[in-house]
Design an enzyme around this catalytic site. Structure first.
Site, PDB file in Angstrom:
ATOM      1  N   ASP A   1      28.716  35.011  37.794  1.00 25.33           N
ATOM      2  CA  ASP A   1      29.731  35.484  38.828  1.00 25.33           C
ATOM      3  C   ASP A   1      30.486  34.120  39.609  1.00 25.33           C
ATOM      4  O   ASP A   1      29.646  33.322  40.355  1.00 25.33           O
ATOM      5  CB  ASP A   1      28.834  36.316  39.910  1.00 25.33           C
ATOM      6  CG  ASP A   1      29.894  37.050  40.892  1.00 25.33           C
ATOM      7  OD1 ASP A   1      30.220  36.457  41.898  1.00 25.33           O
ATOM      8  OD2 ASP A   1      30.181  38.084  40.599  1.00 25.33           O
TER       9      ASP A   1
ATOM     10  N   GLU B   1      35.483  38.755  38.761  1.00 25.09           N
ATOM     11  CA  GLU B   1      35.041  37.285  38.433  1.00 25.09           C
ATOM     12  C   GLU B   1      33.689  37.438  37.825  1.00 25.09           C
ATOM     13  O   GLU B   1      33.026  36.272  37.924  1.00 25.09           O
ATOM     14  CB  GLU B   1      34.910  36.550  39.850  1.00 25.09           C
ATOM     15  CG  GLU B   1      33.818  37.166  40.785  1.00 25.09           C
ATOM     16  CD  GLU B   1      34.499  38.158  41.935  1.00 25.09           C
ATOM     17  OE1 GLU B   1      34.240  38.312  42.838  1.00 25.09           O
ATOM     18  OE2 GLU B   1      35.125  39.071  41.370  1.00 25.09           O
TER      19      GLU B   1
END
Length: 634
Positions: free
Chosen positions: A278, A321
């Protein structure tokens, strides 16, 4: 009349008869010769017709095959074998030009499976189709490319020598001595105006007729069409499984590929590790530098994953993301080393304007941490968010689940609700859904999928236009949105459960009201507005272990400006999880068909949502939601 006169007259008569007979004989000979000529012409035309018919059948065969969406390699191999077998050519192949550090070279990408090529392959030891063939700028191939037309050569030995200079002269002489081919006909191939390669026909004839040129031109056009169709098919297929921004695989492909890997893993008893990545502070990057630089950061992470992955590893962008990498056959220790290598590469890469970025990473291993792949994905997610809570820019190894999972809470909640039979659905359906959930939990058979399925079925009881699979999509989008705002894991788990339950109050409303086609009266609108209170206070409140879920469900129709219901609270008073439910629910309501209107396109729905930014919902939430959906649509 004297005797001699009579004789003379008879002689004249005989001469006339002879002359007549001779004339008729000449006529008969002419007719006979003409018939012979006609028979030859008929035979010739019949032969030409048979050849033309074969050619048309071959072309039709190729056309039919192109429409079957077979891979290009399969299509080309069928093409060369069709023309070789059906039209009597000795051998056919398709060559393509490539380039490496040593320069240009040719490769056979398809060839007919015939006796002549088998003989040549046996004599030269290394088969032609496995060789890097030399590209001679003085060869027939270069000349064909230059002139952009069909050419023929009878110098078979010289052509072989030009592409395979390592083959000894005596072997080439021996090949030519036993060959039935007398010439090579070379046809240039193009795909979308770019040179693709050469189609070669080895003929037992030295002459190239106009009819043959016409046919080979038509045949080359069919090959070019097959190449174009195959290329377009691959492009569409690639678009369906890849992420438009990064070029990595997308979530859909990841999930399908993981299922196959799990079967292989169980069969061979080999582990699979999952690395979850992430990107840190993407929201701040977007706010400070703009979304173009946020995209740059995402693409940078993707490029690092491509560079650091083995050929058998699979990297995918899961949305926003978030990224996942599948490492087949790698245990937890090896996965931690790979994850640390990725983390370090991300940290050390300098980006234009932004500078350096970091990522929080989690690792879990199938057959080591759990033999349930759903749990592994959950554990990877938890480990990744533990990295965030511990300060970001680090790698965390998953820990076994020690607390009750959100799936278990959701299953127990649904079973509790359904088993009480206090909702207007049949007892048979309630029992069936209860059993489905219990079996999924007891057998560890993808409890999430069972939850999504049950929620879909319940929704369809009051909304027949609801599509199967929508609940799963809603949950995935809601969770991705929550992660963009760095909500803690406990809030995200509560959001998952709330997304399954927030509309359950609709089950207590009259179906004729929910499915009404004409405009609702004020009294009817107020009645529908009761569904969050019904869900929260009447259905969920008696269940002691989901009290944290109740405020989320109760306030999922509150608007940012205070104009919503039931509490008319505003701004930060509204739980972020409730705000997320509202915007996700609104988007899917707009893009689904209703009894009173047709569905809107995703772009149309997003425009409507943007119009209510700062009024119905938080402007920052709208910005992140629009970005998330547009990324998924790309």
């Amino acid at each position: 009349m004297s005797f001699f006169d009579r004789i003379k007259e008879l002689k004249m008569m005989i001469s006339e008869v002879e002359s007549s007979i001779y004339g008729e004989k000449q006529d008969y000979l002419e007719v006979y010769e003409r018939n012979i000529q006609l028979e030859k012409e008929i035979q010739q035309r019949t032969m030409e017709l048979n050849i033309a018919n074969k050619r048309m059948l071959t072309l039709q065969h190729i056309l039919d095959m192109m429409n079957s969406a077979k891979p290009l390699q399969s299509v080309l191999e069928t093409i060369v074998n069709s023309i070789q077998g059906e039209l009597g050519y000795m051998h056919c192949n398709i060559l393509q030009k490539f380039e490496d550090e040593n320069g240009e070279y040719l490769m056979v990408i398809a060839q007919s499976n015939d006796a002549s090529i088998k003989r040549v392959s046996k004599m030269i030891k290394i088969p032609i189709q496995t060789r890097k063939l030399r590209y001679d700028h003085n060869s027939i191939y270069a000349e064909t490319l230059k002139e952009k037309k069909i050419l023929q050569t009878t110098d078979l030995g010289g052509t072989l020598k030009s592409v395979a200079p390592d083959v000894p002269e005596n072997i080439i002489d021996e090949i030519m001595a036993g060959s039935l081919s007398k010439s090579i006909i070379t046809v240039p191939l193009y795909s979308r105006n770019k040179h693709f390669g050469w189609f070669n026909v080895f003929s037992e004839r030295k002459e190239l007729t106009d009819g043959e040129v016409t046919f080979l031109t038509m045949f080359a056009q069919q090959i070019e069409m097959a190449i174009t169709i195959a290329d377009l098919f691959e492009a569409v297929k690639e678009q369906a499984i890849t992420d438009g921004l990064t070029g990595l695989y997308n979530r859909r492909y990841f999930e399908e590929y993981l299922k196959k890997e799990v079967k292989r893993s169980l069969r061979q008893q080999q582990p699979i590790s999952i690395i979850g990545i992430d990107l840190d502070f993407l929201k701040q990057i977007n706010d400070k530098f703009g979304h173009a630089y946020g995209d740059l950061a995402i693409k940078t992470v993707a490029n690092i994953l491509k560079k650091n992955a083995r050929s058998i590893d699979t990297a995918a962008r899961m949305g926003g993301e978030e990224f996942n990498v599948i490492l087949p056959g790698i245990e937890a220790d090896g996965a931690m080393v790979a994850a640390e290598r990725i983390r370090k590469a991300i940290e050390e890469t300098e980006l234009d304007t932004i500078g350096h970025v970091t990522a929080s990473i989690g690792v879990a291993t199938f057959l080591e941490h759990s033999d349930n792949i759903e749990e592994i994905l959950e554990l990877t997610d938890q480990a990744m968010y533990q990295s965030k809570r511990d300060g970001r820019n680090r790698v965390t190894l998953a820990k076994p689940i020690t607390e009750t999972s959100w799936q278990e809470i959701a299953i127990n909640t649904f079973v509790d609700i359904l088993s009480k039979h206090n909702m207007p659905i049949s007892k048979d359906l309630s029992d069936e859904l209860c059993n489905k959930l219990k079996n999924a939990e007891q057998n560890s058979q993808m409890p999430k999928e069972a939850l999504f399925s049950v929620a879909d079925i319940l929704t369809q009881t009051y909304n027949p236009l609801h599509s199967k699979g929508v609940i799963k999509s809603k949950v995935q989008i809601a969770v991705s949105l929550a992660k963009r705002f760095d909500l803690p894991k406990s809030d995200i788990d509560n959001l998952r459960i709330a997304m399954l339950l927030y509309d359950i109050g609709n089950l207590m409303l009259p179906q004729e009201l929910l499915q009404k086609v004409t405009p609702l009266t004020e009294e009817e609108k107020n009645h529908i507005k009761e569904h969050p209170i019904i869900a929260a206070r009447e259905i969920l409140k008696p269940i002691s272990y989901i009290q944290d879920i109740i405020p989320i469900v109760e306030h999922h129709h509150e608007n940012w400006d205070g104009s919503g219901y039931p509490g008319k609270i505003s701004k930060e008073e509204i739980p972020m999880t409730s705000q997320i439910i509202l915007i996700v629910d609104a988007y899917f309501a707009l893009t689904e068909q209703r009894t009173y209107r047709s569905e809107l396109s995703p772009q149309e729905a997003l425009e409507i949502i943007k119009q209510d930014s700062g009024k119905k919902w938080n402007a920052a939430l709208v910005q992140e939601f629009v970005t998330l959906i547009e990324n998924d649509l790309a």
